[in-house]
Write an enzyme that holds these catalytic residues in place. Sequence first.
Site, PDB file in Angstrom:
ATOM      1  N   HIS A  48      -4.372   0.835  11.882  1.00 24.21           N
ATOM      2  CA  HIS A  48      -4.161  -0.411  12.611  1.00 24.21           C
ATOM      3  C   HIS A  48      -5.521  -1.027  12.945  1.00 24.21           C
ATOM      4  O   HIS A  48      -6.351  -0.377  13.577  1.00 24.21           O
ATOM      5  CB  HIS A  48      -3.374  -0.137  13.893  1.00 24.21           C
ATOM      6  CG  HIS A  48      -3.178  -1.334  14.768  1.00 24.21           C
ATOM      7  ND1 HIS A  48      -3.018  -2.612  14.276  1.00 24.21           N
ATOM      8  CD2 HIS A  48      -3.117  -1.451  16.121  1.00 24.21           C
ATOM      9  CE1 HIS A  48      -2.862  -3.453  15.280  1.00 24.21           C
ATOM     10  NE2 HIS A  48      -2.931  -2.785  16.413  1.00 24.21           N
TER      11      HIS A  48
ATOM     12  N   HIS B  35       0.822  -1.215   0.000  1.00 26.41           N
ATOM     13  CA  HIS B  35       0.000   0.000   0.000  1.00 26.41           C
ATOM     14  C   HIS B  35       0.858   1.268   0.000  1.00 26.41           C
ATOM     15  O   HIS B  35       0.489   2.285   0.574  1.00 26.41           O
ATOM     16  CB  HIS B  35      -0.955   0.020   1.201  1.00 26.41           C
ATOM     17  CG  HIS B  35      -1.946  -1.092   1.200  1.00 26.41           C
ATOM     18  ND1 HIS B  35      -3.121  -1.060   0.479  1.00 26.41           N
ATOM     19  CD2 HIS B  35      -1.926  -2.302   1.827  1.00 26.41           C
ATOM     20  CE1 HIS B  35      -3.785  -2.191   0.670  1.00 26.41           C
ATOM     21  NE2 HIS B  35      -3.088  -2.962   1.474  1.00 26.41           N
TER      22      HIS B  35
ATOM     23  N   ASN C 193     -10.307  -3.080   1.846  1.00 25.25           N
ATOM     24  CA  ASN C 193      -9.957  -3.084   0.428  1.00 25.25           C
ATOM     25  C   ASN C 193     -11.203  -2.836  -0.416  1.00 25.25           C
ATOM     26  O   ASN C 193     -12.309  -2.754   0.106  1.00 25.25           O
ATOM     27  CB  ASN C 193      -9.335  -4.431   0.027  1.00 25.25           C
ATOM     28  CG  ASN C 193      -7.951  -4.645   0.594  1.00 25.25           C
ATOM     29  OD1 ASN C 193      -7.194  -3.693   0.798  1.00 25.25           O
ATOM     30  ND2 ASN C 193      -7.617  -5.891   0.868  1.00 25.25           N
TER      31      ASN C 193
END
Length: 713
Positions: free
Chosen positions: A338, A74, A147
């Site tokens: 996170h 990413h 995603n």
Amino acid sequence: MKQNDKKGPDSKKVKTSSVTNNDQGLTTNQGLPIQDDFNTLRAGSRGPSLLEDFLFREKIFHFDHERIPERVVHARGAGAHGVFKLHTPIPEFTRAGFLTEPNKETEVFVRFSTVVGSRGSTDLARDVRGFAIKFYTDEGIFDLVGNNMPVFFIQDAINFPDLVHSLKPEQRNEIPQAASAHNTFWDFASLMPETAHMVMWLMSDRAIPRSYRMMQGFGVNTFKLINNEGKSVFVKFHFRPQLGVHSVVWDEAQKISGKNPDFHREDLWDAIEAGNYPIWDFGVQIITAEQEAAFEFDILDATKVIPEEMVPIRYIATLELNKNPDNFFAETEQVAFHPGHLVPGIDFSDDPLLQGRLFSYIDTQLSRLGSPNFHELPINRPKKTIHNFRRDGMMRHELPQEEANYNPHSVPGSGCPYLSAMMQGEPAFESDAAPSTGEKVRRRSETFADHFTQARTFYHSQTDIGKKHIQDAFSFELGKVTREEVRQRYMGILVVIDSNLARIVADRLGVLVPQGLSDETLQTAAQIFENYPVLPDYDAENVYPSLSIEYHCDYDSIKTRKVAALAEEGFDFEEFQQVKMRMEKEGAELFLISSKFGELRGEDGQTAKVDYTFLTMDSVLFDALYVVGGKESRARLYLNITAQAYIDDSFKHNKAIAFGHRSTEEYDPMYMTLADGDTAVILLEEESDLDTFIQSVAMHRNWSRELRQDQML
């Protein structure tokens, strides 16, 4: 004797350290032999992963710190600020304030990204797209790191380093960049059949979106929601773009990569600057324990999707992006996500991929941002006041004034931090009290063993054009593989998914269609499951339209679409102005393209400013094409090879094309050639023809054109 043949003490070759590992067993960095490199240690085959799994932690720890300073995955991204607006609270499922308080608005920062490529790669690679949201809630930071596809390649996080190593450029030559079409990825995929479902998504048009504004977002992993009574349900998170889900075609994607590798970044930035704020509907799929037990697949398996026909999505909020970053590095590059950043009312499931992510993400921030104090960077700082005894470390910004830095303590004026927030009347995080029993094992649950049914269902749920593009994608990707045994091995996976798909691809590649999975694939799988393989039940055919892009398209609007208007000296100024005004009324943009910049003279003497030239822009950067009328202009365009290439590419990429009303067969044979039986090639003779053109642009692409051409071959 030649000078360079003389021997002596200095002629000895310098001994270099190299690692070949040919035919050797795997070991840790300390030389400990590894028996199982495919499963994390967990409490029971469906239980949570255990912190004591030092083998997994060493593997993922080393992987997280491979590259400095850009993200290992990413790396290439674009971000924006926005607001999350709740319109339908769900207190019956969760106590999270941002999901339960009526009309609650929460600040967010969203980062979109490609996965495989470096920071300097193209936006239009065939790849998964990251869709990560940081919620600045009143109860702290909540990160939903997802995603644009609802499933993933692997089931267990211990395999993530291997997956990414295979996807990245090959280590011998650092080639190719940001591409899966090479030996190592397909070697890995052919030996790891659990990747089959995700590979089908990757070969679909989901992997080449038209823009970040026109793609879905998914939380991927299964989470839990917990209400005030302590009752929990499983949940899947969804984002649906209000502009609809749209893609480009592969030939177009490759050309955009050369013409404008920042295409998606620029599109998002320009839309927000123009006030065309992208909006997504946010929804939840609630899965009860009874529903979970009835599924033929395991919801803890990240390679599986729950089609919305099976469990409807409840849309409860909107996500709007309305402000671009003030500084790319300070915000988009330094933002640290996170999955372990939770708020009360949201918790983890025992999904082994999610369990591994909980270690990996926070560990990688230390490598990227250099300090455990990354939460003090403005983009990562929560809105809620922080109070704890985390102290010191590099780049510490806060200046704690308390005398005490330990817990418990009794120092006056420092509060009683050992009392829970709940006792002080504030909501506090509590883990779901779910039972967990089982032997400590390195074994995958047998409920994870069917890798092919959903892959087959996905393919059969596509429209005709969707299936064709998957066939073409496999043919392209495997056609780039130079190891014939790898191509042949992957045919074994395709034939299990769909024999016709395998036959079409094998015929194009010049390889044989095997009977089933290769021995090598079965041997690898046998290390993971005791009873393998579980093959699809071909008599139980399921089709879910929601798995296709066309199901999520918006065909009612051309808002924010970009249309190229080709013209030269002597164009029909009045017609051009009429089309331009109508496009702007519909929310689209019309750009005048010509051979050179400056003022372009119309046939009536009036002029219009040229926006771009044929050299500075290309048809692949627009959604549709309008060839302006005017006899002199059209005669010039007909002799312009670059202008003809604009038209050819627009037609090839299935876009709507309009020809001005003075474009007749007498001097425009191109129109007559293209218009033969094609409803998306329109001659603007009457006012209703402009309506037809706008409707064709709203359809995004005339896929029947491509299917018809394919049938003619």
